[in-house]
Design an enzyme around this catalytic site. Structure first.
Site, PDB file in Angstrom:
ATOM      1  N   HIS A  22     -24.125  14.411  21.023  1.00  0.00           N
ATOM      2  CA  HIS A  22     -23.650  13.933  19.937  1.00  0.00           C
ATOM      3  C   HIS A  22     -22.441  13.028  20.182  1.00  0.00           C
ATOM      4  O   HIS A  22     -21.643  13.426  21.330  1.00  0.00           O
ATOM      5  CB  HIS A  22     -23.275  14.922  18.711  1.00  0.00           C
ATOM      6  CG  HIS A  22     -22.349  16.010  19.145  1.00  0.00           C
ATOM      7  ND1 HIS A  22     -22.470  16.836  20.012  1.00  0.00           N
ATOM      8  CD2 HIS A  22     -20.897  16.018  19.063  1.00  0.00           C
ATOM      9  CE1 HIS A  22     -21.266  17.604  20.413  1.00  0.00           C
ATOM     10  NE2 HIS A  22     -20.413  16.823  19.586  1.00  0.00           N
ATOM     11  N   ARG A  37      19.021  11.427  -3.981  1.00  0.00           N
ATOM     12  CA  ARG A  37      20.140  12.621  -4.069  1.00  0.00           C
ATOM     13  C   ARG A  37      21.075  12.064  -3.220  1.00  0.00           C
ATOM     14  O   ARG A  37      22.363  12.607  -3.308  1.00  0.00           O
ATOM     15  CB  ARG A  37      19.356  13.742  -3.303  1.00  0.00           C
ATOM     16  CG  ARG A  37      18.041  14.259  -4.126  1.00  0.00           C
ATOM     17  CD  ARG A  37      17.510  15.589  -3.522  1.00  0.00           C
ATOM     18  NE  ARG A  37      18.358  16.692  -3.398  1.00  0.00           N
ATOM     19  CZ  ARG A  37      18.397  17.685  -4.345  1.00  0.00           C
ATOM     20  NH1 ARG A  37      17.399  17.797  -5.412  1.00  0.00           N
ATOM     21  NH2 ARG A  37      18.984  18.784  -4.006  1.00  0.00           N
ATOM     22  N   GLY A  62       0.792  -1.119  -0.024  1.00  0.00           N
ATOM     23  CA  GLY A  62       0.127   0.021   0.024  1.00  0.00           C
ATOM     24  C   GLY A  62       0.696   1.406   0.040  1.00  0.00           C
ATOM     25  O   GLY A  62       1.749   1.076   0.784  1.00  0.00           O
ATOM     26  N   ARG A  65     -24.854   7.141  12.163  1.00  0.00           N
ATOM     27  CA  ARG A  65     -24.569   7.016  10.713  1.00  0.00           C
ATOM     28  C   ARG A  65     -22.987   6.371  10.789  1.00  0.00           C
ATOM     29  O   ARG A  65     -22.274   6.545  11.663  1.00  0.00           O
ATOM     30  CB  ARG A  65     -24.454   8.441  10.196  1.00  0.00           C
ATOM     31  CG  ARG A  65     -25.914   9.115  10.031  1.00  0.00           C
ATOM     32  CD  ARG A  65     -26.434   8.478   8.894  1.00  0.00           C
ATOM     33  NE  ARG A  65     -27.926   9.088   8.556  1.00  0.00           N
ATOM     34  CZ  ARG A  65     -28.948   8.845   9.292  1.00  0.00           C
ATOM     35  NH1 ARG A  65     -29.199   8.123  10.165  1.00  0.00           N
ATOM     36  NH2 ARG A  65     -30.038   9.719   8.935  1.00  0.00           N
ATOM     37  N   GLY A 122      -5.771   0.602   9.169  1.00  0.00           N
ATOM     38  CA  GLY A 122      -4.992   0.116  10.096  1.00  0.00           C
ATOM     39  C   GLY A 122      -4.585  -1.419   9.957  1.00  0.00           C
ATOM     40  O   GLY A 122      -3.660  -1.869  10.685  1.00  0.00           O
ATOM     41  N   GLY A 127       5.299  -7.309   4.538  1.00  0.00           N
ATOM     42  CA  GLY A 127       5.250  -8.149   3.445  1.00  0.00           C
ATOM     43  C   GLY A 127       6.493  -7.795   2.451  1.00  0.00           C
ATOM     44  O   GLY A 127       7.228  -8.452   1.951  1.00  0.00           O
ATOM     45  N   ASP A 162      -0.201   2.158   8.391  1.00  0.00           N
ATOM     46  CA  ASP A 162      -0.776   1.472   9.484  1.00  0.00           C
ATOM     47  C   ASP A 162       0.246   1.537  10.792  1.00  0.00           C
ATOM     48  O   ASP A 162      -0.504   1.320  11.885  1.00  0.00           O
ATOM     49  CB  ASP A 162      -0.678  -0.017   8.995  1.00  0.00           C
ATOM     50  CG  ASP A 162      -1.599  -0.384   7.887  1.00  0.00           C
ATOM     51  OD1 ASP A 162      -2.632   0.522   7.749  1.00  0.00           O
ATOM     52  OD2 ASP A 162      -1.640  -1.235   7.253  1.00  0.00           O
TER      53      ASP A 162
END
Ligand code: F6P
Length: 331
Positions: free
Chosen positions: A219, A28, A14, A256, A173, A107, A130
């Site tokens: 909220h 450089r 990724g 939501r 993550g 990996g 991650d």
């Protein structure tokens, strides 16, 4: 030890903001040390295809502030086979590349270890949003990703507040809750759901919400790491949408879900990613020049260092418990 005249650089897995700072620094540093540099396109897949370009100063001009990777990236299954390693080694010899800097995550480092064992000097640089590499205190791209999450969650908070809603935000993550925890602290979330901590929905998330409701809160922001809510769910079967429905049903607060996705991998790298990326790139070339191989560049106590890849891969990343305690005590 064979004298190193040409260094190859590739980015794999990724992409991560700051990879270009690393590439630029490798190019450089190598050029100012009288070495040649070749950029291998699209990671190990490009190595198997013999896809490389000569890199001179103009190739990296104007790249420090750009997100993504100018070399392209890919995940290659073919490379991770004995035949793949042999082919890669033969291509490196054909292309005149004596040593490799590989940028990516675990990996990518496994691939570098196999190549090193086949006789190609390799140095890895931890580049992944991650923050899941145990041997280093920092991975390039993490700071930019967290800042992206914070910026978006701040916006979600505005609308959650206007509508007295709860927002569940799924962040990336892989197997690590670092993005979620950092964003949780920075955004004043009511709860974080991370793979390192066994979350009991009733006990933790719903309890946090009901405590907050009792204090007059109207909220809520809950940040959930993909490792516990997405395809790689280990602890629950609910995905983020289902989790939102469950929370709404249990608390009565309209909820939501927002899955942030790949937006977290893009954008201009922050100053931190540019600075540490530049330092790690510089250090990697110095290591290869000194004859080192099969190692990963690390950041330890703010100093750039290195570790043998095999040892590095055996270190498990743990969550930062001071950060977790801070989150729990100030939420
Ligand atoms: O390793 C970086 C990462 O963005 C993870 O956070 C995420 O799980 C994965 O890559 C997504 O991979 P892909 O780009 O293949 O969808």
């Amino acid at each position: 030890m064979k004298e190193i005249k040409t260094i190859g650089v590739l980015t794999s897995g990724g992409d991560a903001p700051g990879m270009n700072a690393v590439i630029r620094s490798v190019v450089r540093t190598a050029l100012s040390n009288g070495l040649n540099v070749k950029g291998i396109c699209k990671g190990y897949a490009g190595l198997l295809a013999g896809d490389a370009i000569d890199m001179e100063l103009p190739c990296v001009s104007g790249t420090l502030q750009r997100g993504g990777t100018i070399l392209g990236s890919a995940r290659s299954k073919e490379f991770a086979t004995p035949e793949g390693i042999e082919k890669a080694k033969a291509n490196l010899i054909d292309m005149g590349i004596d040593a490799l800097v590989v940028c990516g995550g675990d990996g990518t480092f496994r691939g570098a270890m196999a190549l090193s064992e086949a006789g190609v000097p390799c140095v890895g640089i931890p580049c992944t949003i991650d923050h899941n590499i145990g041997c280093t205190d920092y991975t390039i791209g993490f700071d930019t990703a967290v800042n992206t999450v914070v910026e978006i969650v701040d916006k979600l908070r505005d609308t959650s507040q206007s509508h007295n809603r709860c927002s569940i935000v799924e962040v990336m993550g892989h197997n690590c809750g670092a993005i979620a925890l950092h964003a949780g602290i920075c955004c004043g979330a009511e709860a974080v759901i991370i793979p390192e901590v066994r979350n009991d929905l009733e006990r933790d998330v719903l309890k946090n919400m009901s405590e907050a409701l009792n204090k007059g809160k109207t909220h809520f922001i809950i940040i959930a790491s993909e490792g516990v809510t997405g395809e790689r769910a280990k602890q629950r079967t609910m995905d983020t949408q289902q989790l939102a429905a469950f929370i709404e049903e249990q608390t009565g607060v309209e909820t939501r879900a927002t899955v942030l996705g790949h937006v977290q991998r893009g954008g201009k790298p922050t100053a931190r990613d540019r600075r540490i990326g530049s330092m790690m790139g510089n250090y990697a070339v110095t290591l290869l020049k000194s004859g080192a191989s099969n190692c990963v560049v690390t950041l330890k106590k703010n100093r750039v260092d290195h570790k043998d890849i095999k040892d590095a891969l055996e270190i498990t990343k743990t969550i930062n418990y001071e950060e977790l305690r801070t989150f729990n005590e100030i939420r």
